[in-house]
Write an enzyme that holds these catalytic residues in place. Structure first.
Site, PDB file in Angstrom:
ATOM      1  N   TYR A   1      -5.125  -2.068 -12.587  1.00 30.26           N
ATOM      2  CA  TYR A   1      -4.293  -1.113 -11.837  1.00 30.26           C
ATOM      3  C   TYR A   1      -3.261  -0.477 -12.772  1.00 30.26           C
ATOM      4  CZ  TYR A   1      -1.257   0.610  -8.032  1.00 30.26           C
ATOM      5  OH  TYR A   1      -0.498   1.394  -7.183  1.00 30.26           O
TER       6      TYR A   1
ATOM      7  N   SER B   1       2.806   5.050 -10.413  1.00 29.09           N
ATOM      8  CA  SER B   1       3.388   3.830  -9.847  1.00 29.09           C
ATOM      9  C   SER B   1       4.415   3.293 -10.837  1.00 29.09           C
ATOM     10  CB  SER B   1       2.268   2.799  -9.667  1.00 29.09           C
ATOM     11  OG  SER B   1       2.796   1.534  -9.349  1.00 29.09           O
TER      12      SER B   1
HETATM   13  N1  LIG Z   1       1.874   1.038  -1.479  1.00 27.59           N
HETATM   14  C1  LIG Z   1       2.578   0.841  -2.581  1.00 27.59           C
HETATM   15  O1  LIG Z   1       3.399  -0.093  -2.662  1.00 27.59           O
HETATM   16  C2  LIG Z   1       2.418   1.745  -3.756  1.00 27.59           C
HETATM   17  C3  LIG Z   1       3.291   1.590  -4.853  1.00 27.59           C
HETATM   18  C4  LIG Z   1       3.152   2.442  -5.952  1.00 27.59           C
HETATM   19  C5  LIG Z   1       2.175   3.412  -5.949  1.00 27.59           C
HETATM   20  N2  LIG Z   1       1.325   3.533  -4.889  1.00 27.59           N
HETATM   21  C6  LIG Z   1       0.291   4.557  -4.962  1.00 27.59           C
HETATM   22  O2  LIG Z   1       0.420   5.431  -3.851  1.00 27.59           O
HETATM   23  C7  LIG Z   1      -0.866   5.965  -3.553  1.00 27.59           C
HETATM   24  C8  LIG Z   1      -1.121   5.814  -2.052  1.00 27.59           C
HETATM   25  O3  LIG Z   1      -1.191   4.435  -1.736  1.00 27.59           O
HETATM   26  P1  LIG Z   1      -0.966   3.865  -0.272  1.00 27.59           P
HETATM   27  O4  LIG Z   1       0.049   2.822  -0.391  1.00 27.59           O
HETATM   28  O5  LIG Z   1      -0.767   4.987   0.675  1.00 27.59           O
HETATM   29  O6  LIG Z   1      -2.361   3.132  -0.044  1.00 27.59           O
HETATM   30  P2  LIG Z   1      -3.394   3.229   1.148  1.00 27.59           P
HETATM   31  O7  LIG Z   1      -4.417   2.181   0.855  1.00 27.59           O
HETATM   32  O8  LIG Z   1      -2.702   3.204   2.452  1.00 27.59           O
HETATM   33  O9  LIG Z   1      -4.033   4.681   0.961  1.00 27.59           O
HETATM   34  C9  LIG Z   1      -4.931   4.992  -0.060  1.00 27.59           C
HETATM   35  C10 LIG Z   1      -5.915   6.010   0.477  1.00 27.59           C
HETATM   36  O10 LIG Z   1      -6.824   6.346  -0.574  1.00 27.59           O
HETATM   37  C11 LIG Z   1      -8.126   6.405  -0.025  1.00 27.59           C
HETATM   38  N3  LIG Z   1      -9.148   6.168  -1.054  1.00 27.59           N
HETATM   39  C12 LIG Z   1      -9.438   4.995  -1.659  1.00 27.59           C
HETATM   40  N4  LIG Z   1     -10.483   5.169  -2.488  1.00 27.59           N
HETATM   41  C13 LIG Z   1     -10.842   6.476  -2.401  1.00 27.59           C
HETATM   42  C14 LIG Z   1     -11.853   7.251  -3.002  1.00 27.59           C
HETATM   43  N5  LIG Z   1     -12.738   6.720  -3.861  1.00 27.59           N
HETATM   44  N6  LIG Z   1     -11.941   8.559  -2.697  1.00 27.59           N
HETATM   45  C15 LIG Z   1     -11.081   9.116  -1.801  1.00 27.59           C
HETATM   46  N7  LIG Z   1     -10.120   8.423  -1.179  1.00 27.59           N
HETATM   47  C16 LIG Z   1      -9.991   7.116  -1.478  1.00 27.59           C
HETATM   48  C17 LIG Z   1      -8.153   5.305   1.028  1.00 27.59           C
HETATM   49  O11 LIG Z   1      -9.204   5.478   1.962  1.00 27.59           O
HETATM   50  C18 LIG Z   1      -6.761   5.455   1.639  1.00 27.59           C
HETATM   51  O12 LIG Z   1      -6.766   6.355   2.732  1.00 27.59           O
HETATM   52  C19 LIG Z   1      -1.868   5.200  -4.419  1.00 27.59           C
HETATM   53  O13 LIG Z   1      -2.212   5.975  -5.544  1.00 27.59           O
HETATM   54  C20 LIG Z   1      -1.098   3.977  -4.853  1.00 27.59           C
HETATM   55  O14 LIG Z   1      -1.582   3.455  -6.051  1.00 27.59           O
HETATM   56  C21 LIG Z   1       1.432   2.733  -3.795  1.00 27.59           C
END
Ligand SMILES: NC(=O)c1ccc[n+]([C@@H]2O[C@H](COP(=O)([O-])OP(=O)(O)OC[C@H]3O[C@@H](n4cnc5c(N)ncnc54)[C@H](O)[C@@H]3O)[C@@H](O)[C@H]2O)c1
Length: 267
Positions: A190, A177
């Site tokens: 985080y 991130s």
């Molecule tokens: N959305 C943003 O703005 C953003 C920004 C930077 C980085 N990210 C990173 O991108 C990645 C995806 O995030 P997203 O935005 O798609 O979020 P999201 O919440 O839509 O998806 C995350 C997924 O991870 C799964 N998950 C959570 N805990 C888990 C566990 N213990 N075991 C297995 N699966 C698990 C959830 O069920 C979900 O399907 C993450 O690592 C997040 O930190 C997101």
């Protein structure tokens, strides 16, 4: 004398390689690098049940990869499996896995190896966010952040990297991130987990590079806010570019070095 010759030789090789790298990067500024072919690759995506994980799965499906989908959310993951099958994946397998639990990761990983084969592209994407200030965040939640966002990467690499090395073919993808590069208010645990994931992935890159495991590639992704459920309700502002330049001018960014005295001293 011999050692001076040796040093000179090493220096010449270093300079030669440096020139080659600079020329190579100049060439690729004008000629686009061919895209990696992923048809038939076995791509494992953690957190595939929604958001970015689902979008990535769909993209790989359209390119003809075999998808191995992991998520703690069985329903969402099953939905993704159906979607990627429709999108043309060469194969689609959904596994319920709690990536925060090492035993779960190892158990499901050996199931995948038996039922699907050697994973060749591993995308550590599953993530959670607590979104509380440090002292307001319960210990268990902070531990969970580190378990899902960082430690799960250790266990998945341990499970899948050895076969990649043996086959001299693999790609490790870490979804970190922008909060893995700079501290962010209200995201202490985080940020810590994302910094850790970044540092870990980069170190493994150095280890595979130094071991001349040329078939192992590494990608580290540091996104800013993406519109998924993870940061729902959060807002950020983007300045119009002209305003950005105006602000930079106001802050003195174009004159930072005007008063620099060191070079004048040397003159
Ligand atoms: N959305 C943003 O703005 C953003 C920004 C930077 C980085 N990210 C990173 O991108 C990645 C995806 O995030 P997203 O935005 O798609 O979020 P999201 O919440 O839509 O998806 C995350 C997924 O991870 C799964 N998950 C959570 N805990 C888990 C566990 N213990 N075991 C297995 N699966 C698990 C959830 O069920 C979900 O399907 C993450 O690592 C997040 O930190 C997101």
């Amino acid at each position: 004398m011999a050692s001076i010759l040796g040093l000179a030789q090493e220096l010449l090789v270093f300079l030669g390689k440096s020139v080659f790298i600079v020329l190579e990067s100049l060439v690729f500024t004008f000629i686009p690098v061919p895209r990696k072919k992923v048809a038939g690759e076995i791509v494992l995506i953690t957190g595939a049940g929604s958001g970015l994980g689902r979008l990535l799965a769909l993209k790989f499906a359209r390119l003809g990869s075999v998808l191995v989908l992991w998520d703690i959310n069985q329903e969402g993951n099953e939905e993704t499996r159906e979607m990627v099958q429709e999108a043309g994946a060469a194969g689609a397998y959904a596994y319920t896995c709690d990536c925060s639990r090492r035993e779960d990761v190892y158990r499901v990983a050996s199931q995948v190896k038996k039922e699907v084969g050697d994973v060749s592209i591993l995308i550590n994407n599953a993530g959670i966010v607590t979104g509380r200030k440090f002292l307001d965040c319960p210990d268990e939640l902070m531990e969970k952040s580190l378990d899902v966002n960082f430690k799960a990467h250790l266990w998945t690499y341990k499970a899948f990297l050895p076969a990649m090395i043996a086959n001299d073919h693999g790609h490790l993808v870490c979804i970190s991130s922008s909060a893995g590069l700079i501290g962010v208010y209200g995201l202490a645990d985080y940020c810590a987990s994302k910094f850790a994931a970044f540092g870990f992935a980069e170190t493994v890159f150095f280890e595979t590079f130094a071991s001349k495991q040329k078939g192992i590639k590494t990608t580290i992704v540091c996104p800013f806010f993406i519109k998924t459920q993870m940061f729902e309700g959060c807002t950020s502002s983007f300045l119009p570019p002209k305003l950005g330049m105006l602000l930079a001018e106001y802050m003195g960014a174009f004159n930072f070095m005007d008063g620099f005295t060191n070079s004048k001293k040397k003159d």
